[in-house]
Scaffold this motif. Sequence first.
Motif, mmCIF file in Angstrom:
data_model
loop_
_atom_site.group_PDB
_atom_site.id
_atom_site.type_symbol
_atom_site.label_atom_id
_atom_site.label_comp_id
_atom_site.label_asym_id
_atom_site.label_seq_id
_atom_site.Cartn_x
_atom_site.Cartn_y
_atom_site.Cartn_z
ATOM 1 N N ALA A 197 1.013 -1.048 0.116
ATOM 2 C CA ALA A 197 -0.001 -0.370 0.349
ATOM 3 C C ALA A 197 0.346 1.405 0.028
ATOM 4 C CB ALA A 197 -0.916 0.039 1.237
ATOM 5 N N ALA A 198 0.597 2.063 -0.140
ATOM 6 C CA ALA A 198 1.331 3.176 -1.003
ATOM 7 C C ALA A 198 1.403 4.222 0.820
ATOM 8 C CB ALA A 198 0.378 4.559 -1.722
ATOM 9 N N PRO A 199 2.084 4.948 0.942
ATOM 10 C CA PRO A 199 1.546 5.448 1.967
ATOM 11 C C PRO A 199 1.242 6.800 2.502
ATOM 12 C CG PRO A 199 4.102 6.133 1.067
ATOM 13 C CD PRO A 199 3.360 4.810 0.033
ATOM 14 N N ALA A 200 0.766 6.951 3.398
ATOM 15 C CA ALA A 200 -0.478 7.481 3.267
ATOM 16 C C ALA A 200 0.303 8.804 2.564
ATOM 17 C CB ALA A 200 -1.924 7.601 4.843
ATOM 18 N N ALA A 201 -0.398 9.643 2.684
ATOM 19 C CA ALA A 201 -0.013 11.330 2.774
ATOM 20 C C ALA A 201 -0.592 12.098 3.520
ATOM 21 C CB ALA A 201 -0.639 11.857 1.748
ATOM 22 N N ARG A 202 0.724 12.641 4.373
ATOM 23 C CA ARG A 202 0.947 13.497 5.423
ATOM 24 C C ARG A 202 -0.277 14.336 5.593
ATOM 25 N NH1 ARG A 202 5.581 14.089 8.493
ATOM 26 N NH2 ARG A 202 5.809 16.120 10.272
ATOM 27 N N ALA A 203 -0.463 15.238 6.764
ATOM 28 C CA ALA A 203 -1.856 16.120 6.855
ATOM 29 C C ALA A 203 -0.996 17.482 5.915
ATOM 30 C CB ALA A 203 -2.711 16.171 7.852
ATOM 31 N N ASP A 242 2.045 19.359 8.042
ATOM 32 C CA ASP A 242 3.254 20.027 6.487
ATOM 33 C C ASP A 242 2.597 21.402 6.740
ATOM 34 O OD1 ASP A 242 5.171 18.237 6.842
ATOM 35 O OD2 ASP A 242 4.337 17.495 4.915
ATOM 36 N N GLU A 243 3.439 22.584 7.059
ATOM 37 C CA GLU A 243 2.623 23.606 7.217
ATOM 38 C C GLU A 243 2.755 24.328 5.753
ATOM 39 O OE1 GLU A 243 4.137 26.363 10.016
ATOM 40 O OE2 GLU A 243 4.328 25.227 11.412
ATOM 41 N N VAL A 244 1.184 24.340 5.250
ATOM 42 C CA VAL A 244 1.637 25.200 3.797
ATOM 43 C C VAL A 244 0.587 26.915 3.888
ATOM 44 C CG1 VAL A 244 0.613 25.445 1.382
ATOM 45 C CG2 VAL A 244 0.879 22.943 2.376
ATOM 46 N N MET A 245 1.642 27.802 3.872
ATOM 47 C CA MET A 245 2.040 29.259 4.174
ATOM 48 C C MET A 245 1.198 30.033 2.773
ATOM 49 S SD MET A 245 2.917 29.168 7.181
ATOM 50 C CE MET A 245 1.908 31.114 7.166
ATOM 51 N N VAL A 246 -0.157 30.723 3.190
ATOM 52 C CA VAL A 246 -0.293 31.639 1.899
ATOM 53 C C VAL A 246 0.429 31.873 1.754
ATOM 54 C CG1 VAL A 246 -2.621 32.564 1.659
ATOM 55 C CG2 VAL A 246 -2.919 30.858 2.718
ATOM 56 N N PRO A 247 0.598 32.978 0.535
ATOM 57 C CA PRO A 247 1.274 33.907 0.186
ATOM 58 C C PRO A 247 1.067 35.171 0.862
ATOM 59 C CG PRO A 247 1.108 32.354 -2.031
ATOM 60 C CD PRO A 247 0.394 31.835 -0.678
ATOM 61 N N PRO A 248 1.378 36.259 1.282
ATOM 62 C CA PRO A 248 1.522 37.219 1.587
ATOM 63 C C PRO A 248 0.754 38.179 1.112
ATOM 64 C CG PRO A 248 3.859 37.819 1.440
ATOM 65 C CD PRO A 248 3.924 35.993 1.374
ATOM 66 N N ASP A 249 0.768 38.210 -0.566
ATOM 67 C CA ASP A 249 0.028 38.978 -1.320
ATOM 68 C C ASP A 249 -1.409 38.468 -2.201
ATOM 69 O OD1 ASP A 249 1.303 36.848 -3.048
ATOM 70 O OD2 ASP A 249 2.025 37.962 -4.386
ATOM 71 N N ASP A 250 -1.209 36.690 -1.064
ATOM 72 C CA ASP A 250 -2.523 36.877 -1.332
ATOM 73 C C ASP A 250 -4.392 37.364 -0.738
ATOM 74 O OD1 ASP A 250 -4.421 33.905 -2.217
ATOM 75 O OD2 ASP A 250 -5.814 34.414 -0.932
ATOM 76 N N THR A 275 -6.399 19.239 5.749
ATOM 77 C CA THR A 275 -5.893 18.221 4.402
ATOM 78 C C THR A 275 -5.274 17.260 5.158
ATOM 79 O OG1 THR A 275 -6.317 19.946 2.602
ATOM 80 C CG2 THR A 275 -5.241 17.526 2.565
ATOM 81 N N HIS A 276 -6.750 16.233 5.268
ATOM 82 C CA HIS A 276 -6.086 14.581 6.177
ATOM 83 C C HIS A 276 -6.498 13.802 5.419
ATOM 84 C CE1 HIS A 276 -6.706 11.841 9.367
ATOM 85 N NE2 HIS A 276 -5.096 12.243 9.801
ATOM 86 N N GLU A 277 -6.309 12.548 4.591
ATOM 87 C CA GLU A 277 -6.468 11.494 4.052
ATOM 88 C C GLU A 277 -8.099 11.749 3.953
ATOM 89 O OE1 GLU A 277 -7.104 8.763 7.211
ATOM 90 O OE2 GLU A 277 -4.926 8.699 7.411
ATOM 91 N N GLY A 278 -7.594 12.570 2.165
ATOM 92 C CA GLY A 278 -9.201 12.620 1.532
ATOM 93 C C GLY A 278 -10.115 14.036 2.077
ATOM 94 N N ALA A 279 -9.982 14.229 3.194
ATOM 95 C CA ALA A 279 -10.565 14.840 3.708
ATOM 96 C C ALA A 279 -10.529 17.001 3.893
ATOM 97 C CB ALA A 279 -11.068 15.015 5.676
ATOM 98 N N LYS A 280 -11.437 17.922 3.371
ATOM 99 C CA LYS A 280 -10.480 18.724 3.762
ATOM 100 C C LYS A 280 -11.697 19.581 5.110
ATOM 101 C CE LYS A 280 -9.161 23.166 0.488
ATOM 102 N NZ LYS A 280 -8.729 22.887 -1.096
ATOM 103 N N VAL A 281 -11.213 20.535 5.628
ATOM 104 C CA VAL A 281 -11.523 21.332 7.130
ATOM 105 C C VAL A 281 -11.437 22.215 6.753
ATOM 106 C CG1 VAL A 281 -12.980 20.471 8.890
ATOM 107 C CG2 VAL A 281 -11.592 18.784 7.258
ATOM 108 N N TRP A 282 -12.470 23.286 7.001
ATOM 109 C CA TRP A 282 -11.455 24.486 7.239
ATOM 110 C C TRP A 282 -12.582 25.050 8.128
ATOM 111 C CZ3 TRP A 282 -13.379 22.897 2.528
ATOM 112 C CH2 TRP A 282 -15.073 23.756 2.180
#
Length: 240
Positions: free
Chosen positions: A20-26, A54-62, A82-89
């Motif tokens: 099985a492919a390793p689960a994608a990191r949140a 992992d952190e994903v930073m929104v660009p400051p000019d967004d 974003t975690h195992e197919g779920a996207k939660v805000w």
Amino acid sequence: MPATTAPSRARAPARKKAVAAPAARATLTLSSKNYSSWSLRGWLMAKFAGLEFDEVMVPPDDADARRELLLLAPSIRVPCLTHEGAKVWNTLAIAQYLNEICPDAGLMPADRIARAHCRSISGEMNSGFANLRSALPMNLKAHRPGFRIWAGARPDIDRILEIWSDCLARYGGPYLFGAQRTMADAMYAPVVTRFLTYDVKLPADCAEYCRTIMAMPEMKEWIAAAKAEPDEIEELDMEF
């Protein structure tokens, strides 16, 4: 008659087991660490839950990020988990999701009555205190002793102090619901920084709670990163 031998059969090659492919990191999408109170709330919740991400930073000019940070939009989709197919805000949704996948982390109190209380004060923070937000924007690099607080923000401050004092007395501290950090502490942590930045006078129990929050390793980590962040949103240096 001579003995006959059975015809030999070629052995089929062994079938390899599927791996099985390793689960994608949140991942957790965040905005400015210096200015974005919502990013801090979501980040703390994920840390409290023990989730690796992992952190994903929104660009400051967004454009959306700038509207949120300049208090021109009440809500954007940051933070976003974003975690195992779920996207939660939305921080409350993130808290509920983390409580589902990490039930032993204690993001909500075990007691039913306390849990309802925790949800209620977290929801109040999520949807209220607009005057506090506009009068005392989060700015971890700033310190403004003697800051004159707009009168319209005073009822919000008084209500928050009432919530804190009630929880600390009812559950015994040092956190809002006792010895365990919960989603409520993550929700109110940015307010702690606001009170310190703008030199808000606090009763002794609330001042001690602020010291407890600021002493958490997670807060120290976040603030160090915030102070290393470049000053890219000049408009936020204005007086409110």
